[in-house]
Design a protein around this motif. Structure first.
Motif: not given
Length: 369
Positions: A59-66, A177-182, A186-192
């Protein structure tokens, strides 16, 4: 259907080649399944993920990617429409369910730093949800966090309110599918963000160079916008650390505050209090608390001079929440835990005060040896 021998035409030849290619791919998939089954068979029980963990990670991976995809698609499509490239804007505006699968298939999601963070986050959330909720000893007294929200100290009150908000964001996810805060560092957010941008770009293959240049520019601008807007200080873990620093409990308050944080099911605050008191990173404290073996946790609690009763209450609460913990082993060893000299406990935990990258290098060298 005719089975008489005849010359093979070009169409049949192409079909045969396609069949051979599929068969070769099937061999590869079979080999991959076999290697995966072998790896799984030889995994020790303590390393194997249970079903709850697998589902939660999915679920977490889906939420982050989408969620990241939705933010990038939305802004890049607006840019393309404004720049008179409507066909690309329309194509980019359509959501694809394959983002997570592509990231996993590429191996990008196997990034050790990202997976360490996500495993820690998911385990923390699952354990927090499973903690037993204890009624306060004084029924007329509010539970911990609501009481802190009403504290006379404005810094403490603001920190408690921020923690309530951060917990709500973590526990009440947005629609898919809604924009969300990951809520990533910071560094991991940038990579994703850059990974997802690359997946979006890949879907367009080789098109007209001018159009693809416009697409690259729009996706890059959308990615930079997402990176600029990200504030890792809003993460639940960062907010909990700020509240722990604002509370800065004295020696006679510390044990009671830890016990009450667990009784109130505020695991993030419990971890942050330990991290602040010991002067270690939140991630290190979280790893210690989540470890079912708990040997380092008992050392940490003794290093902070917790008494036998407080350690017993903490150990019981964690054991009730986590079936992987051996409550009988804990009970049998409680006297030995309480007898540990705090000075010796601090000496044993001294490596935790070293720089994280330095410790990782030492572990890597030990693994190679």
């Amino acid at each position: 259907m005719s089975i008489e021998r005849r010359d093979i035409d070009d169409g049949a030849q192409a079909g045969a080649m396609a069949l051979l290619a599929r068969a070769a791919a099937a061999d590869g998939r079979a080999d991959s399944r076999l290697r995966g089954a072998i790896d799984d068979f030889y995994l020790s029980d303590h390393a194997r993920l249970d079903d709850r963990m697998r589902l939660a990670m999915g679920r977490v991976l889906d939420d982050l990617a989408l969620g990241v995809e939705a933010a990038l698609r939305g802004h890049a499509a607006r840019l393309l429409a404004a720049r008179a490239v409507p066909h690309l804007a329309d194509a980019l505006g359509r959501q694809s369910p394959a983002t997570r699968d592509r990231l996993i298939g590429s191996g990008l999601m196997r990034d050790p730093d990202l997976m360490r963070e996500l495993f820690g986050r998911v385990r923390q959330d699952l354990l927090a949800d499973a903690l037993p909720s204890e009624a306060p000893e004084d029924p007329d007294r509010a539970s911990l966090l609501p009481r802190l929200v009403g504290a006379a100290d404005g810094v403490v009150a603001a920190g408690a309110m921020a923690l309530l908000s951060a917990e709500s964001r973590r526990r009440i996810p947005l629609p898919p599918g809604q924009p969300l805060s990951t809520e990533l560092p910071a560094e991991l957010h940038h990579r994703l963000v850059w990974w997802v941008a690359a997946v979006l770009r890949e879907r367009f293959g080789d098109g007209a160079p001018d159009a693809l240049a416009q697409l690259d520019r729009a996706l890059s601008e959308a990615a930079l916008r997402s990176i600029a807007a990200h504030d890792e200080g809003e993460r639940l873990e960062a907010v909990a650390l700020r509240l722990a620093a604002a509370l800065d409990p004295q020696a006679d308050e510390f044990a009671g505050l830890l016990v009450e944080a667990l009784a109130d099911r505020r695991l993030a605050l419990f971890i942050a209090l330990l991290a602040h008191a010991m002067g270690i990173d939140y991630d290190d404290a979280r790893e210690i608390v989540l470890d079912p073996g708990a040997d380092r946790l008992w050392l940490l609690l003794r290093a902070l001079e917790l008494d036998r009763q407080s350690i017993a209450r903490i150990g019981l609460a964690l054991s009730e929440a986590d079936p992987a913990r051996d409550i009988d082993r804990f009970a049998d060893g409680l006297d030995a835990i309480a007898a540990i000299d705090p000075v010796l406990a601090r000496q044993a935990l001294a490596p935790l005060l070293l720089h994280r990258d330095y410790r990782a290098a030492l572990v890597a060298l030990g693994r190679g040896r």
